[in-house]
Design an enzyme around this catalytic site. Structure first.
Site, short mmCIF file in Angstrom:
data_model
loop_
_atom_site.label_atom_id
_atom_site.label_comp_id
_atom_site.label_asym_id
_atom_site.label_seq_id
_atom_site.Cartn_x
_atom_site.Cartn_y
_atom_site.Cartn_z
N GLY A 13 0.82 -1.20 0.00
CA GLY A 13 0.00 0.00 0.00
C GLY A 13 0.85 1.25 0.00
O GLY A 13 0.54 2.24 0.65
N TYR A 154 -13.66 -2.29 9.67
CA TYR A 154 -12.30 -1.76 9.80
C TYR A 154 -11.76 -1.95 11.21
O TYR A 154 -10.61 -2.37 11.40
CB TYR A 154 -12.32 -0.28 9.42
CG TYR A 154 -10.98 0.40 9.35
CD1 TYR A 154 -10.14 0.23 8.25
CD2 TYR A 154 -10.56 1.24 10.37
CE1 TYR A 154 -8.92 0.87 8.17
CE2 TYR A 154 -9.34 1.89 10.30
CZ TYR A 154 -8.52 1.71 9.20
OH TYR A 154 -7.30 2.35 9.13
N LYS A 158 -8.50 -4.17 12.21
CA LYS A 158 -7.33 -3.56 12.85
C LYS A 158 -7.06 -4.17 14.22
O LYS A 158 -5.89 -4.29 14.64
CB LYS A 158 -7.53 -2.05 12.95
CG LYS A 158 -7.49 -1.32 11.62
CD LYS A 158 -6.20 -1.60 10.85
CE LYS A 158 -6.01 -0.67 9.68
NZ LYS A 158 -4.77 -0.97 8.91
#
Length: 253
Positions: A13, A154, A158
């Site tokens: 990324g 998300y 995480k």
């Protein structure tokens, strides 16, 4: 480091934002850096900057959720730069929504990129690390791991990365490999700007509110995250493993 001992890092990324900042910092630290993202052309911009500053870098297109593409990308890095012994699992996406509006696809794509991607990349790189007797894996978590409205997918991903980090630290430590995680808070990137736009809030207002909640009274930058990643990847950080550092301008956990 000279060319014969130059360590090779992979940053996923890394075409923009935090990933690009980490790639540039590791290159400045003397590593050869593979810049991975979905779009090789976007990666090339980061590579060109690193090379212009005297570093070695390689742009590689890779979908980190695809096992075959991950294996091919890591093999390409090993062939063209050398065996990767540093891995920064930074690739990520957001598909925010309240639980009752979130569909299965939005759940799956976030899990696949963050968790499946970190698993596949770590599995592919660990053989090079254990062979070398040295390795550094840094996973990008988030303060959202503590819970955040509208981010069930998300936040879960995480938080999962933190458990993944601690487990790999236990498994790989005896091979000279450390595994740690960074949990950024509010970082000023294109992603946070896109979040403001999606919410229909002017960027300056969005930023001002976020900063008002931060004890050090400023937003974070990719360089703040890169500095912490740089520490974790150093030789002298070899006794630090299985840790999660919240880089958020104040206590968050």
């Amino acid at each position: 480091m000279n060319d014969s001992t130059q360590r090779v890092a992979i940053v996923t990324g890394a075409a923009r934002g935090i990933g690009a900042g980490v790639a540039a910092r590791l290159a400045a630290d003397g590593m050869a850096v593979a810049v991975l993202d979905l779009d090789e052309a976007a990666c090339q911009t980061v590579v060109d900057t690193i090379v212009a500053d005297g570093g070695r870098a390689l742009a590689v297109a890779c979908d980190v959720s695809d096992p075959e593409r991950v294996e091919a990308a890591v093999a390409t890095v090993a062939e063209k730069l050398g065996p990767p012994v540093v891995l920064i699992n930074n690739a990520g996406v957001i598909r925010d929504n309240l639980l009752f509006k979130m569909d299965v696809e939005d759940w799956d794509v976030v899990m696949n990129v963050h968790l499946r991607g970190a698993f596949l990349m770590s599995k592919a790189c660990q053989a090079h690390m254990t062979t070398a007797g040295f390795g550094r894996i840094v996973n990008l978590s988030s303060t959202s791991a503590l819970g955040n409205r509208g981010q069930a997918n998300y936040s879960t991903a995480k938080a999962g990365l933190q458990g993944f980090t601690k487990t790999l630290a236990i498994e790989l430590g005896k091979f000279g490999v450390t595994v740690n995680a960074i949990a950024p808070g509010f970082i000023e990137t294109e992603m946070t700007q896109a979040t403001a736009a999606r919410m229909g809030v002017a960027w300056e207002d969005f930023r001002a509110y976020a900063v008002s909640q931060i004890p050090v009274a400023r937003g974070g930058t990719p360089a703040d995250i890169a500095a912490t990643a740089s520490f974790f990847c150093r030789e002298e950080a070899g006794f630090v493993s299985g840790q999660v550092i919240y880089v958020a301008g104040g206590p968050r956990a």
